[in-house]
Design an enzyme around this catalytic site. Structure first.
Site, PDB file in Angstrom:
ATOM      1  N   VAL A 129      62.651 -11.812  35.520  1.00 62.62           N
ATOM      2  CA  VAL A 129      63.903 -11.924  34.397  1.00 62.62           C
ATOM      3  C   VAL A 129      62.894 -12.892  33.316  1.00 62.62           C
ATOM      4  O   VAL A 129      63.284 -13.273  32.213  1.00 62.62           O
ATOM      5  CB  VAL A 129      65.404 -12.697  34.402  1.00 62.62           C
ATOM      6  CG1 VAL A 129      65.934 -11.882  35.787  1.00 62.62           C
ATOM      7  CG2 VAL A 129      64.046 -14.605  35.535  1.00 62.62           C
ATOM      8  N   HIS A 179      67.616  -7.120  36.574  1.00 65.23           N
ATOM      9  CA  HIS A 179      68.595  -8.954  36.879  1.00 65.23           C
ATOM     10  C   HIS A 179      68.386  -9.528  35.654  1.00 65.23           C
ATOM     11  O   HIS A 179      68.377 -10.159  36.168  1.00 65.23           O
ATOM     12  CB  HIS A 179      67.824  -9.511  38.035  1.00 65.23           C
ATOM     13  CG  HIS A 179      67.379  -8.301  39.244  1.00 65.23           C
ATOM     14  ND1 HIS A 179      66.887  -8.882  39.998  1.00 65.23           N
ATOM     15  CD2 HIS A 179      68.420  -7.879  39.853  1.00 65.23           C
ATOM     16  CE1 HIS A 179      66.758  -8.344  41.222  1.00 65.23           C
ATOM     17  NE2 HIS A 179      68.120  -7.306  40.980  1.00 65.23           N
ATOM     18  N   CYS A 216      77.606 -17.808  26.441  1.00 65.77           N
ATOM     19  CA  CYS A 216      78.429 -18.694  27.147  1.00 65.77           C
ATOM     20  C   CYS A 216      78.781 -17.687  28.994  1.00 65.77           C
ATOM     21  O   CYS A 216      79.285 -16.412  28.840  1.00 65.77           O
ATOM     22  CB  CYS A 216      79.765 -18.225  26.123  1.00 65.77           C
ATOM     23  SG  CYS A 216      81.630 -19.451  26.832  1.00 65.77           S
TER      24      CYS A 216
END
Length: 244
Positions: free
Chosen positions: A109, A125, A133
């Site tokens: 990531v 991923h 949010c």
């Protein structure tokens, strides 16, 4: 092509396969980035604050233990400020530019493949460099997350845009990765223990040759056409010396 007499049989074989392949896909995991000084949090030595991160990188922790969740991902986000793609990342980008590889599917990531110049990168991923949010998916800034702000739209907790244990992989990214794997006559798996489903299944979904490169093999990967136990950077550098 340089003389191959100074290289191991496995390195020479990989170089030959790479040059002959018409369609090559790379699958990378945490071991690809450890040489950029990013810890492999899944290894026992990489456990964080004596806690298995697999119990923190979860939807349950996000919902019920947000302080711990936020502390863990703030640490990981700040850690990236001190790390850069290593030579192996740049070599893969160069191979893509030369037409030697067609896609990189990654479980990482950190965004290092794109930062190194690779174009066809599929982040299975997600990305720790993007934030939203947790409730309404509103895009927020890195600073808002690190400051532990609440969502200005709904008041929800903020999170990095990574795939947590308990969540589905991004459908578009997964479908594209599958497509590349199916087309490939060579799949090179780099630095992943292949323990996380469903990305762990990808190498089995090609009819082409498969290569496994990692510092540890643990006898789990005997189904591969070729296994090379060494540091990622060393292997890629040696292969590049042969093919350049």
């Amino acid at each position: 092509m340089k003389s191959t007499q100074d290289y191991s049989e496995q390195i020479v074989t990989l170089a030959e396969w790479l040059q002959k392949s018409k369609y090559t896909t790379i699958l990378t995991g945490a071991g690809m980035s450890t040489e950029s000084n990013i810890p492999d949090f899944r290894s026992k030595d990489g456990w964080w604050n004596n806690i298995d991160p697999r119990t923190v990188a979860t939807t349950e922790a996000l919902d019920n233990h947000y302080d711990l969740f936020h502390e863990f991902y703030s640490m990981r986000t700040n850690l990236l400020e001190c790390c850069l793609p290593h030579r192996g990342h740049h070599l893969l980008a160069e191979w893509e530019q030369k037409g030697l590889i067609q896609a990189i599917c990654t479980q990482n990531v950190d965004g290092f493949h794109s930062a190194a110049g690779s174009d066809q990168v599929y982040e299975l991923h997600g990305s720790i460099n993007k934030f939203r949010c947790a409730d309404c998916s509103r895009i927020v800034s890195r600073e808002q997350f690190l400051n532990k702000e609440r969502c200005s739209q709904c008041g929800g907790n903020l999170r990095p845009n990574v795939v947590l244990f308990g969540e589905m992989l991004p459908e578009e990214c997964w479908s594209a990765s599958l497509s590349h794997i199916h087309k490939s006559d060579l799949v090179i798996v780099i630095g992943t223990s292949l323990e996380v489903y469903p990305a762990s299944q990808l190498p089995q979904m090609t009819e082409g040759k498969t290569v496994y490169i990692n510092t540890e093999t643990n006898g789990k990967n005997q189904d591969f056409s070729l296994i090379i136990q060494d540091k990622v950077g060393n292997v890629l550098a040696k292969v590049n010396e042969i093919i350049e």
